[in-house]
Write a protein that holds these residues in place. Structure first.
Motif, short mmCIF file in Angstrom:
data_model
loop_
_atom_site.label_atom_id
_atom_site.label_comp_id
_atom_site.label_asym_id
_atom_site.label_seq_id
_atom_site.Cartn_x
_atom_site.Cartn_y
_atom_site.Cartn_z
N TRP A 45 18.23 5.51 -24.14
CA TRP A 45 18.59 3.93 -24.05
C TRP A 45 17.65 3.22 -25.23
O TRP A 45 17.91 2.49 -25.73
CB TRP A 45 19.13 3.63 -22.99
CG TRP A 45 19.27 2.14 -23.11
CD1 TRP A 45 18.49 0.96 -22.39
CD2 TRP A 45 20.62 1.59 -23.51
NE1 TRP A 45 19.15 -0.15 -22.79
CE2 TRP A 45 20.46 0.08 -23.55
CE3 TRP A 45 21.66 1.97 -24.03
CZ2 TRP A 45 21.32 -0.67 -24.08
CZ3 TRP A 45 22.69 1.18 -24.40
CH2 TRP A 45 22.49 -0.29 -24.43
N PRO A 103 26.21 -2.72 -28.88
CA PRO A 103 25.42 -2.06 -27.72
C PRO A 103 24.69 -3.21 -26.73
O PRO A 103 24.58 -2.90 -25.87
CB PRO A 103 24.49 -1.17 -28.41
CG PRO A 103 24.96 -0.76 -29.64
CD PRO A 103 25.77 -2.24 -30.12
N ILE A 106 27.44 -4.74 -24.62
CA ILE A 106 27.95 -3.36 -23.51
C ILE A 106 26.74 -3.45 -22.49
O ILE A 106 27.18 -3.29 -21.27
CB ILE A 106 28.01 -2.17 -24.33
CG1 ILE A 106 29.09 -2.03 -24.86
CG2 ILE A 106 28.14 -1.01 -23.12
CD1 ILE A 106 29.38 -0.88 -25.85
N HIS A 107 25.67 -3.55 -23.01
CA HIS A 107 24.27 -3.54 -21.88
C HIS A 107 24.52 -4.63 -21.13
O HIS A 107 24.33 -4.37 -19.84
CB HIS A 107 22.98 -3.29 -22.60
CG HIS A 107 21.88 -3.39 -21.45
ND1 HIS A 107 21.33 -4.44 -21.40
CD2 HIS A 107 21.44 -2.28 -20.85
CE1 HIS A 107 20.19 -4.01 -20.48
NE2 HIS A 107 20.34 -2.78 -20.30
N LEU A 110 27.37 -4.31 -18.45
CA LEU A 110 27.27 -3.30 -17.68
C LEU A 110 26.15 -2.88 -17.03
O LEU A 110 25.97 -1.91 -16.02
CB LEU A 110 27.80 -1.97 -18.49
CG LEU A 110 29.15 -1.89 -19.01
CD1 LEU A 110 29.39 -0.39 -19.60
CD2 LEU A 110 30.55 -1.86 -18.03
N SER A 111 25.14 -3.81 -17.15
CA SER A 111 23.88 -3.54 -16.54
C SER A 111 23.79 -3.81 -15.14
O SER A 111 24.71 -4.39 -14.43
CB SER A 111 22.84 -4.73 -17.08
OG SER A 111 21.68 -4.72 -16.58
N GLN A 113 25.48 -1.67 -13.16
CA GLN A 113 26.66 -0.78 -12.78
C GLN A 113 26.45 0.58 -12.80
O GLN A 113 27.44 1.42 -12.39
CB GLN A 113 27.97 -1.21 -13.70
CG GLN A 113 28.08 -2.66 -13.88
CD GLN A 113 28.43 -3.30 -12.62
OE1 GLN A 113 29.47 -2.77 -11.80
NE2 GLN A 113 28.06 -4.20 -12.16
N LYS A 116 24.52 4.04 -17.21
CA LYS A 116 23.84 4.04 -18.54
C LYS A 116 24.33 5.06 -19.39
O LYS A 116 24.08 5.41 -20.29
CB LYS A 116 22.41 4.20 -17.73
CG LYS A 116 21.32 3.90 -18.99
CD LYS A 116 20.19 4.06 -18.66
CE LYS A 116 19.69 2.27 -18.64
NZ LYS A 116 18.30 2.11 -18.20
N GLU A 118 27.10 6.35 -19.76
CA GLU A 118 28.44 6.05 -20.59
C GLU A 118 28.11 4.98 -21.51
O GLU A 118 28.52 4.91 -22.59
CB GLU A 118 29.54 5.33 -19.66
CG GLU A 118 30.17 6.39 -18.67
CD GLU A 118 29.45 6.55 -17.30
OE1 GLU A 118 28.30 6.17 -17.18
OE2 GLU A 118 29.96 7.43 -16.62
N THR A 119 27.04 4.28 -21.19
CA THR A 119 26.66 3.20 -22.09
C THR A 119 25.81 3.72 -23.37
O THR A 119 26.06 3.36 -24.66
CB THR A 119 25.59 2.20 -21.32
OG1 THR A 119 26.23 1.58 -20.21
CG2 THR A 119 25.13 1.10 -22.17
N ALA A 122 28.54 5.33 -25.67
CA ALA A 122 29.31 4.48 -26.52
C ALA A 122 28.37 3.73 -27.14
O ALA A 122 28.79 3.29 -28.62
CB ALA A 122 29.70 3.28 -25.33
N ALA A 123 27.05 3.25 -27.01
CA ALA A 123 26.13 2.70 -27.97
C ALA A 123 25.95 3.58 -29.08
O ALA A 123 25.84 3.27 -30.28
CB ALA A 123 24.91 2.28 -27.23
#
Length: 191
Positions: A45, A103, A106-107, A110-111, A113, A116, A118-119, A122-123
């Protein structure tokens, strides 16, 4: 914590106090140090965020320049081909900007949640898409400029050469290095 105390704690735990990673004594050992899944996803990340910062800056400056072109006096004197190239350039620049900034959004959504993994996936996909769109934007920008400056076929030839360089340096080289790296453990096992 003093430097000596930090080094002692690092030696006892095998972890680097400054970076939170495992301490290693040599570059070779660093490559072989095991990461926990959580450490790996956090590292990935952080790497994506650093890469995003670099790409975002470039695409935003280029996109800002492109938006101003339509308001120059000479723009209206350009032919249909140049107007079409301009529209493609601006649309691909806008799409690249969206992909490379996504990204961050998204972060933010979804922070906290516990998503990470999946994040990061996707990023990664959005960054790859954004880089393709950025290459298209740069290629079209070159075509637009060179078509005005250099006569006919020469502009297209120059843009083709630059785009070939993009493909080689941005895509072919990393894929070749990845393939080469994947073969290395297989060759070591045979030895």
């Amino acid at each position: 914590m003093t430097t000596e105390t930090a080094k002692r704690a690092e030696a006892e735990t095998g972890r680097c106090g400054e970076c939170g990673g495992r301490a290693t004594s040599s570059p070779d050992e660093a490559d072989e140090t095991e990461e926990t899944p959580r450490e790996r996803v956090n590292r990935r990340w952080n790497e994506i965020m650093q890469e995003t910062r670099v790409a975002q800056t470039g695409v935003q400056i280029l996109f800002g320049f492109l938006l101003s072109v339509a308001f120059t006096p000479l723009f209206h004197d350009l032919g249909t081909f140049d107007h079409v190239v301009y529209v493609i350039t601006v649309v691909s620049g806008a799409a690249a900007t969206a992909s490379l900034i996504a990204p961050v959004s998204i972060h933010r959504f979804l922070s906290g949640q516990r998503m990470k993994d999946e994040t990061v996936r996707a990023a990664h996909r959005l960054m790859m898409c954004g880089m393709v769109l950025l290459a298209v934007t740069i290629g079209c920008t070159l075509l637009l400029i060179l078509h005005v400056v250099v006569p006919g076929f020469m502009a297209k030839l120059l843009v083709g050469g630059v785009m070939l360089w993009f493909v080689l340096s941005w895509y072919a080289l990393p894929l070749w290095l990845r393939h080469r790296s994947a073969r290395r453990p297989a060759q070591q096992e045979k030895s």
